[in-house]
Write a protein that holds these residues in place. Structure first.
Motif, short mmCIF file in Angstrom:
data_model
loop_
_atom_site.label_atom_id
_atom_site.label_comp_id
_atom_site.label_asym_id
_atom_site.label_seq_id
_atom_site.Cartn_x
_atom_site.Cartn_y
_atom_site.Cartn_z
N GLN A 170 10.87 11.04 -7.06
CA GLN A 170 11.08 11.10 -6.10
C GLN A 170 9.99 9.64 -4.50
O GLN A 170 10.14 9.69 -3.64
CB GLN A 170 9.92 12.14 -4.49
N ILE A 171 9.87 8.77 -5.41
CA ILE A 171 9.16 7.88 -4.97
C ILE A 171 10.17 6.70 -4.52
O ILE A 171 9.93 6.72 -3.32
CB ILE A 171 8.61 7.55 -5.82
N VAL A 172 11.54 6.67 -4.90
CA VAL A 172 12.12 5.87 -4.00
C VAL A 172 12.50 6.87 -2.94
O VAL A 172 13.39 6.26 -1.87
CB VAL A 172 13.34 5.65 -5.27
N PRO A 173 13.47 7.54 -3.18
CA PRO A 173 13.77 8.52 -1.94
C PRO A 173 12.74 8.75 -0.65
O PRO A 173 12.78 8.23 0.35
CB PRO A 173 14.39 9.91 -2.49
N LEU A 174 11.36 8.73 -1.14
CA LEU A 174 10.59 8.97 -0.19
C LEU A 174 10.10 7.40 0.49
O LEU A 174 10.18 7.59 2.07
CB LEU A 174 9.37 9.50 -0.37
N VAL A 175 10.50 6.59 -0.23
CA VAL A 175 10.17 5.56 0.31
C VAL A 175 11.46 4.47 1.29
O VAL A 175 11.06 4.31 2.25
CB VAL A 175 10.39 4.07 -0.72
N SER A 176 12.41 5.03 1.28
CA SER A 176 13.70 4.41 1.72
C SER A 176 13.70 5.65 2.93
O SER A 176 14.21 5.12 3.82
CB SER A 176 14.72 5.15 0.60
N SER A 177 13.42 7.06 3.13
CA SER A 177 13.26 7.32 3.96
C SER A 177 12.71 7.84 5.38
O SER A 177 12.71 7.46 5.91
CB SER A 177 12.73 9.42 3.21
N ILE A 178 11.58 6.80 4.69
CA ILE A 178 10.38 6.77 5.52
C ILE A 178 11.21 5.27 6.23
O ILE A 178 10.77 5.00 7.52
CB ILE A 178 8.77 5.80 4.82
N PHE A 179 11.10 4.14 5.84
CA PHE A 179 11.47 2.57 6.23
C PHE A 179 12.91 3.66 7.35
O PHE A 179 13.05 2.80 8.52
CB PHE A 179 12.16 1.84 5.04
N LEU A 180 13.90 4.43 6.79
CA LEU A 180 15.29 4.54 7.53
C LEU A 180 14.40 4.86 8.65
O LEU A 180 14.75 4.55 9.66
CB LEU A 180 15.97 5.37 6.98
N ARG A 181 13.50 5.96 8.48
CA ARG A 181 13.26 7.07 9.81
C ARG A 181 12.37 5.79 11.11
O ARG A 181 13.03 6.21 12.41
CB ARG A 181 11.95 7.98 9.58
N ASP A 218 0.82 -1.11 -0.36
CA ASP A 218 -0.04 -0.60 -0.09
C ASP A 218 1.08 1.52 -0.01
O ASP A 218 0.63 2.45 -0.73
CB ASP A 218 -0.68 0.13 1.34
N LEU A 219 1.88 0.85 0.64
CA LEU A 219 2.89 1.91 0.83
C LEU A 219 3.10 2.51 -0.42
O LEU A 219 3.16 3.65 -0.77
CB LEU A 219 4.29 1.97 1.73
N LEU A 220 3.92 1.68 -1.11
CA LEU A 220 4.40 2.00 -2.64
C LEU A 220 2.86 3.08 -3.62
O LEU A 220 3.30 3.07 -4.75
CB LEU A 220 5.19 0.70 -3.78
N TRP A 221 0.98 1.62 -3.47
CA TRP A 221 0.75 2.32 -4.47
C TRP A 221 0.26 3.65 -4.17
O TRP A 221 -0.23 4.09 -5.34
CB TRP A 221 -0.18 1.33 -4.62
N LEU A 222 0.21 4.05 -2.66
CA LEU A 222 -0.24 5.09 -2.19
C LEU A 222 1.31 6.03 -3.04
O LEU A 222 0.56 6.99 -3.60
CB LEU A 222 -0.27 5.57 -0.97
N ALA A 223 2.60 6.26 -2.74
CA ALA A 223 3.08 6.78 -3.74
C ALA A 223 2.76 7.24 -4.68
O ALA A 223 3.56 8.38 -5.54
CB ALA A 223 4.93 6.47 -2.87
N GLN A 224 2.88 5.98 -5.44
CA GLN A 224 3.27 6.37 -6.83
C GLN A 224 1.54 6.86 -7.51
O GLN A 224 1.96 8.17 -8.25
CB GLN A 224 2.93 4.42 -6.98
#
Length: 1500
Positions: free
Chosen positions: A413-424, A398-404
């Motif tokens: 910006q999708i890949v940096p966003l996903v990585s930032s969420i998981f890292l945080r 759902d995280l990827l589909w929403l971001a997409q």
């Protein structure tokens, strides 16, 4: 959790994951410990299997209490780990690990040592190995032990139970102070007075028996009928120790431990169950009011069925001469679901049951329960699964589909966003665990040592994690990256569950504290907020509790409406999933290309129309067409189902409330309930960082996360209502109310909880000591040790911004707060402390209302600034500022007493501090420009002067330095100057210059005649003085920025003449030092009215600078004057430069001396060129006059003759050229490594030419001769030179030949070198080869003789004579002979000629015995005379037309005869004489005939 309502939530204690263990081994066992007791030999000890379960417990000792926690890990059963906790101290970073020789029994007891020998060892530790060896340790504080050492033998009591005659294997163990109790499989119970008596003392061991009234024999026989002991529990009742024994057949016995008598025996009612197996026994605290002791027994139903149950009994007691116990008939049976029991705790009215899948609690019997039934305690595993998207299979998708769908326009910006969420989320306090992360690294074959891992900062950890994830990815597509993150998160989650498996409950009945002891961490439990109860519980169960805090007009109807609204909110949340809040939070925190204001409408669009078409395309590309089609159909069905359910729910809600206005009233009441509570607090003393404060921070962040998500879901629902207003018949007034009242209200709530969550989860910045002041402050002068300790925690993953803030809360000793207790908090106290902390963050200690949003933000910012948290201050104040401007309440802000001015002022300070802490490039420029903007905005806020005067400067901010009332213009003038100095302090000249210029604009108005309101002593200076100082600052800043034109404009704009002159001097010095001196010389700056001052400064600089410095001030003066067309002054300055170099050259070695001499030549050449531009009548300089105004550096001289050198007055071009020639000679000699110094006279020294010739510098030698000598002296010097040159050509002459670098100056021009100014009208001097025609001495002689014989015609004779004198047999070169033969008059015949002729050569041959050459030469010319053509015969017969050196011929004849007489070369001489005689006879006959012809013609 089996439908149970959630009551509490686990709160991890940060720091418990990074404990360093002090390992102690045990000494070798003493012989006495294995000796037989009373001489009775024991049987060999049987072999034992290692323990199959983990064990842990906590002992609460002392006041204030210390919490002694021990663990035994079944995977490392030889080790016993001990940690000592104090609630009022931080979590200890070290623990004690005792290594035993054998595996341990899953049992230990730590208690207080109350004996007299307890000095220095306050604790006792009981332990037992599976081989039957019991240990008693007298423990000191953990900090008193050193790692890798042996436990002190004198502090250990060791006893081998197997040395006592045994009757079975050990099945249960219990202990109390001074006693160890062992239960065995034969049903016996043995008591060992371990710690009270010595093992060999009488009464050390005794057994508890049922045979008191019968004989010994009957006792031995009856023992066989007793079942094995399964569990032992020692408890205390009114000062008496009771031992509870559970046998395998369900029999429960209770013994009075002191009298060793049994006081109770009973067989439990469960024994009738076929195959029931009794496992464990727990005894609760006695209820003194009811005289009841609760008991809990765990049993398994049968061997085939693995289900378990717990039966709870009430054991009633009465006190008197003896204790009487009676088992109550009521039994509470608690069936357990799947999962084994880990631990159980009992109180007088509750039971806590810890299982593998969770923790829940039940009330005992008829105790009040506030709802009845089991209550669940949420463990950290659930929180971790939610954070890492492990709670469901599709949560991460759902995280990827929403971001997409949201970021379809900026897919990069999708890949940096996903990585930032998981890292945080991985590095979030409570989720991050150092041991878990290292284990996950090892799964990826990433091995880091302890020093490498613990040296990593937060940014370093992020880089390491990113490198692992990116390395695993097969591509950079969003799906591939998400898959890598899912894999990493799953591994991390499973490692976390393995590394932190629950061991035991931490329970303190005196305070109600409930915690959890895990394998590698410790945590507490907190009660839930009412909103959490509503979300996690049942509406029916907690409805009354919740509604009591709401302002409802009709409780029942309003409650039903609220529950329906919350059901709609839940539907919206479930439709979007947990990923929606994660994306929205990330858009707030990291500020991607799409802001949070754009994310919200796109989330609504997904609710209404589903995922975007780009998601469908991505599905087809990544999953294939078939799977993508199936998913699209499923998503479409899900969307239709959601839309229908929402429509029906909203219709039902509208019908129930009758009007939407009623619904909005309920929603508004609910939103007010979401606002952080205001709690008035009285604080006046600081506290340190400890376990309690750490737990409060974690609890606050948990609550803030839920509140943030709840408010966001409500905002989505309200916006969804607006979009569906037509379908649900909502009135325009209701829509306006939502948009204008409720939405801003909920946005403010979201912002508040976001700030709280941000402070609770964001890692603090590490302190940086970059300048002297910060280094001085880092010494922590006059600070206590606690403050130094927590200051060192800055930058750690588990030390967040909230920890920094919490340390600055002060608590009064009279009004104690939940935040400041000396024992671990109970669940209710922990949530109350969290509420107090939240209230303090939002409202401060008083909770007073203010018209501005989040007015307490300035106080928080001051605290954070004090501790160097500049990034956090910027983010915090930027949020508040943006929210305030977004709400369009500028009118309110302008009248808020200057609070907004303080906010902007602090924001500017934080931005400024960030800019000077290592930022570079565009990022630094951005920070500086934002800081400038904030300070300008702060200066314009109404009431800012008064507000900023009251600002606390304990945060390290520089004081504004003014008091009293100031007019608007005077305030801005002062504030701009303050800002200017701050930017200057941080070396940020761009911003400082802006504020200096802004301050200049305020001077006239601030000091105008109409400004009578100014008070104080801040503006006592005149306008000219203030402007002069400000323009001087503008000059300084522009000069630092290398904006030289602007700096010059600042100079000429300065009204203060003294300041202007100082700036001009600085301007020249800086240009000189920075190598930007071309600006002075190329005419870019006109220097109108300042040229004389510039010249004077350059002269002053030239006199006080090293003459060898580059660039040289004299050269600058030369270029400056040349640009002004003052040729004479230009020549004067460059000549002075050359004169100063003369003294320096005498002191240098050959290499440096050559360079200096070349510089002298350049200077003299430039001076000559400059004077050539002057009218001849004025082409002279007076160096003594000019030099008198130039202070010169004094150099030590080589001798008195050099010291006596003085420059002559009125130097003209001729003198300059003479000096140029002499210096050129000196320069060339220096290149040839010949140390020769020009004495300074106008004429060269006598030996100069000789030295030049010896060095074969012939060009220079001839230049000197031709320059300085005339007439006979010139000829004499030429003869000397050619004589020397001729001697060098003689082959039999051997002598030193000094050949150096044959370079000579070409022209009289000033050369230029690197980093120096190119003087106008000069070119580089290119030294040609000294000899351009050949390299031999003969060739040189030929070249120079042919060139200079015009100055002295006899030079060939000199050369020939020199050669013949040096070597009479030498063969003269042909070119030299041709010089003699080639000179002949057209009117003369024979050997006639001017100066150099054949007769001279003939004479030289005769003089030096070269008779054959002389004879041949004479014959050649006689034959030539005789063989004239007819045309020349008439001229030949003229009188005196023919001449031969007859005297020399006669001498030749005589010499030949002498040789013949002497017998020398007789044949050759006779032959020569014969030839000579024949030639002369023919010649005389010819002359006679010519004479006769002349006479005949005269007679006619």
């Amino acid at each position: 959790m089996g439908g149970r309502s959630l009551e509490s939530m686990e709160v991890p204690i940060v720091g418990s994951d990074s404990v360093k263990w002090i390992e102690l081994s045990l000494p070798s066992p003493s012989p006495s410990s294995t000796a037989p007791v009373n001489g009775i030999l024991s049987l060999p000890p049987p072999s034992y299997a290692p323990p199959t379960e983990d064990a842990a417990s906590c002992s609460v000792i002392g006041d204030p209490p210390n919490y002694l926690i021990w663990r035994i890990n079944k995977d490392h059963a030889h080790a016993l780990e001990i940690q000592e906790l104090c609630a009022y101290k931080e979590f200890p970073n070290i623990g004690l690990r005792i290594i035993f020789p054998d595996a341990l029994w899953p049992f230990a007891l730590i208690c207080k040592d109350e004996t007299s020998c307890a000095s220095g060892s306050p604790y006792l530790l009981y332990a037992l190995t599976i081989s039957g060896v019991a240990y008693l340790f007298r423990l000191k504080s953990i900090y008193n032990y050193a790692s890798s050492s042996v436990f002190p033998p004198n502090q250990i009591t060791e006893f081998n139970i197997q040395t006592y005659p045994h009757y079975g294997a050990i099945t249960a163990v219990a202990a109390a102070v001074g006693c160890l109790v062992i239960g065995k499989d034969d049903g016996s119970v043995s008591c060992f007075q371990l710690g009270t008596l010595e093992p060999c003392a009488p009464g050390f061991v005794h057994e508890l028996r049922d045979d008191a009234g019968f004989g010994r024999l009957w006792g031995l026989m009856s023992r066989r009928s007793i079942s094995a002991v399964h569990d032992l529990v020692l408890s205390e009742l009114h000062g008496k120790k009771l031992l509870f024994v559970l046998h395998s057949d369900g029999t429960l016995r209770v013994w009075d431990f002191m009298s060793r008598s049994r006081i109770f025996i009973n067989t439990t009612s469960i024994q009738t169950l076929a195959g029931a197996t009794f496992v464990s026994l727990w005894v609760g605290e006695a209820d003194n009011d009811k005289s009841v002791i609760p008991l809990a027994i765990l049993y398994k139903h049968s061997l085939e069925v693995s289900t378990e149950s717990i039966c709870v009994y009430s054991l009633r007691y009465s006190l008197g001469d003896r204790i009487i116990l009676l088992l109550d008939s009521s039994v509470q049976n608690i069936p357990l679901e799947e999962g084994s029991i880990i631990d159980v705790k009992l109180t007088s009215n509750k039971i806590w049951i810890l299982k593998e899948d969770g923790l829940f609690t039940l009330s005992l019997f008829n105790a009040p329960d506030n709802g009845g039934g089991a209550r669940c305690y949420s463990l950290q595993e659930a929180f971790l699964a939610d954070q890492l998207f492990q709670s469901s299979e599709h949560s991460s998708n759902d995280l990827l589909w929403l971001a997409q769908s949201i970021f379809f326009s900026v897919k990069d910006q999708i890949v940096p966003l996903v990585s930032s969420i998981f890292l945080r989320r991985i590095l979030l306090p409570g989720v991050y665990h150092s041991n878990v992360l290292r284990a996950t690294f090892q799964d990826y074959n990433k091995h880091l040592s302890d020093s490498e891992f613990y040296s990593l900062t937060v940014d370093g950890l992020k880089k390491e994690i990113l490198s692992l994830v990116e390395h695993e990815g097969v591509s950079e597509s969003p799906v591939s990256v998400l898959h890598c993150w899912k894999t990493f998160s799953t591994r991390y989650f499973h490692s976390w569950c393995k590394v932190n498996s629950p061991f035991s409950l931490l329970f303190d009945s005196s305070t109600g504290t409930v915690g959890l002891i895990r394998k590698n961490s410790i945590s507490l439990f907190r009660c839930l907020e009412e909103i959490e109860l509503l979300i996690y519980g049942s509406f029916d169960e907690i409805g009354d509790i919740l509604c009591s805090g709401l302002d409802f007009s009709d409780d029942n109807l309003d409650r039903e409406i609220l529950f329906e609204v919350l059901r709609c909110v839940i539907n919206v949340s479930q439709q979007l999933g947990k990923a929606s809040s994660a994306i929205f939070y990330e858009s707030l925190l990291s500020a991607p290309s799409i802001s949070s204001e754009e994310v919200l409408p796109r989330l609504l669009k997904i609710l209404e129309t589903g995922y975007s078409s780009s998601v469908t395309s991505l599905h087809i590309f990544e999953l294939g067409a078939d799977i993508a089609w199936e998913k699209e159909v499923a998503d479409h069905k899900n969307l239709r189902k959601f839309s229908i359910e929402m429509f029906l729910s909203l219709q039902a809600l509208s019908n129930k409330a009758i009007t939407w206005g009623k619904v909005l009233d309920v929603v508004e009441s609910y939103l007010k309930f979401l606002v952080p509570r205001k709690i008035i607090q009285k604080f006046d003393s600081e506290v340190g960082f400890n376990i309690c404060t750490s737990a409060v921070v974690q609890a606050t962040s948990q609550v803030a996360k839920l509140m943030f998500e709840s408010a966001l879901d409500m905002l989505l629902l309200l916006c969804y209502l607006v979009n569906m207003s037509g379908q649900i018949h909502m009135l325009h007034d209701d829509i306006s109310r939502i948009q204008l009242e409720l939405v801003p209200m909920i946005q403010e709530i979201i912002t508040e909880w976001h700030i709280i969550h941000f402070l609770g989860t964001t890692t603090s910045e590490s302190s940086a000591a970059e300048d002297f002041s910060s280094q001085l402050s880092s010494l922590q002068i006059d600070n206590n040790a606690d403050k130094r300790t927590w200051t060192e925690k800055l930058g750690k993953c588990d030390f967040t911004l909230a920890c920094v803030l919490l340390l600055n809360i002060q608590s009064s000793s009279k009004d104690r707060s939940h935040l400041f207790v000396k024992c671990l908090p109970d669940p209710a106290s922990l949530i109350n402390s969290s509420r107090e902390f939240t209230s303090w963050i939002m409202w401060g200690s008083t909770g007073e209302e203010t018209p501005s949003f989040f007015s307490h933000s300035t106080e928080l910012a001051l605290i954070l600034l004090k501790h160097g948290q500049y990034d956090a201050v910027e983010y915090l104040l930027s949020i508040v500022d943006a929210h305030s401007r977004k709400e369009r309440i500028s009118e309110t802000i302008q009248s808020d007493g200057g609070e907004w001015g303080i906010l902007l002022h602090l924001l500017g300070c934080s931005l400024l501090a960030q800019a000077q802490r290592g930022l570079q490039g565009l990022l630094k420029e951005k920070k500086v420009s934002e800081a400038v903007r904030c300070f300008f905005r702060a200066s314009a806020v109404q009431g800012a002067p008064q507000a900023l005067q009251s600002l606390s400067y304990k945060a390290g901010l520089p004081h504004l330095g003014f008091t009293g009332y100031l007019s608007a213009a005077a305030w801005k003038l002062h504030y701009y100057q303050w800002a200017m100095h701050i930017f200057e302090q941080y070396n940020l000249s761009e911003g400082a210059c802006q504020f200096a210029l802004a301050a200049l604009e305020q001077v006239d108005e601030a000091l105008g005649p109409g400004d009578d309101t100014t008070k104080g002593d801040t503006l006592n200076e005149s306008a000219t003085t203030i402007k002069g100082r400000l323009w001087a600052n503008v000059f300084k800043f522009t000069l630092d920025l290398k904006k030289y034109n602007d700096a010059y404009c600042a100079i000429i704009s300065n009204p203060d003449e003294e300041s202007k002159y100082i700036c001009l001097r600085r301007f020249i010095i800086v240009l000189y030092e920075h190598g930007s001196f071309k600006i002075l010389c190329d005419g870019q700056i006109p220097f109108i009215g300042l040229a004389e001052k510039v010249e004077r400064e350059l002269v002053w600089k030239a006199g006080r600078s090293d003459v060898l410095a580059k660039p040289n001030a004299f050269k600058l003066l030369y270029a400056f004057e040349m640009q002004r067309h003052d040729w004479r002054r230009a020549a004067t300055y460059i000549y002075l430069y050359s004169a100063q170099l003369r003294t320096v050259a005498a002191l240098k070695n050959h290499q440096h001396r050559s360079l200096i001499l070349q510089e002298r030549l350049n200077g003299l050449s430039a001076a000559i060129n400059a004077l050539h531009l002057v009218h001849p009548a004025y082409a002279w300089i007076d160096p003594l006059l000019e030099e008198s105004s130039v202070p010169r550096e004094h150099y030590p001289t080589a001798g008195n003759d050099i010291q006596a050198q003085r420059l002559q007055s009125y130097v003209n071009i001729e003198k300059l050229e003479n000096e140029f020639v002499l210096v050129s000679a000196e320069y060339l000699l220096s290149l040839a490594n010949i140390n020769w110094t020009f004495t300074g006279n106008e004429t060269p020294p006598p030996d100069m030419v000789d030295v030049l010739v010896q060095a074969e510098l012939y060009d220079m030698a001839f230049t000197v001769i031709l320059k300085f000598w005339k007439g006979s002296v010139l000829k004499r010097e030429l003869e000397r030179v050619f004589t020397e040159m001729s001697m060098k050509c003689c082959p039999n002459r051997v002598g030193p030949t000094l050949i150096g670098n044959n370079f000579r100056p070409h022209g009289l021009l000033l050369t230029s070198s690197k980093d120096e100014v190119v003087i106008h009208g000069s070119t580089d001097m290119v030294p040609p080869a000294q000899r351009s025609k050949g390299n031999t001495q003969w060739e040189s002689l030929e070249i120079y003789l042919d060139k200079y014989k015009e100055f002295h015609p006899r030079l060939p004779i000199i050369v020939a004579e020199t050669l013949l004198s040096a070597d009479p047999q030498i063969e003269l070169p042909l070119w030299l002979v041709q010089m003699f033969k080639g000179v002949r008059k057209q009117s003369a015949w024979g050997m006639t000629g001017d100066g150099v002729n054949v007769a001279s050569l003939f004479r030289l041959y005769v003089d030096y015995g070269r008779y054959p050459e002389a004879t041949n030469l004479l014959l050649e010319y006689i034959e030539s005379f005789a063989s004239m053509g007819p045309a020349d015969i008439i001229r030949r017969k003229r009188p005196l037309a023919v001449w031969f050196p007859y005297t020399t011929v006669e001498r030749l004849w005589c010499r030949l005869e002498e040789l013949i007489l002497r017998g020398h070369m007789v044949d050759q001489c006779q032959k020569l004489k014969k030839l000579l005689q024949g030639a002369l006879l023919s010649h005389l006959n010819l002359l006679r005939g010519d004479s006769e012809d002349v006479q005949s013609s005269s007679m006619c």
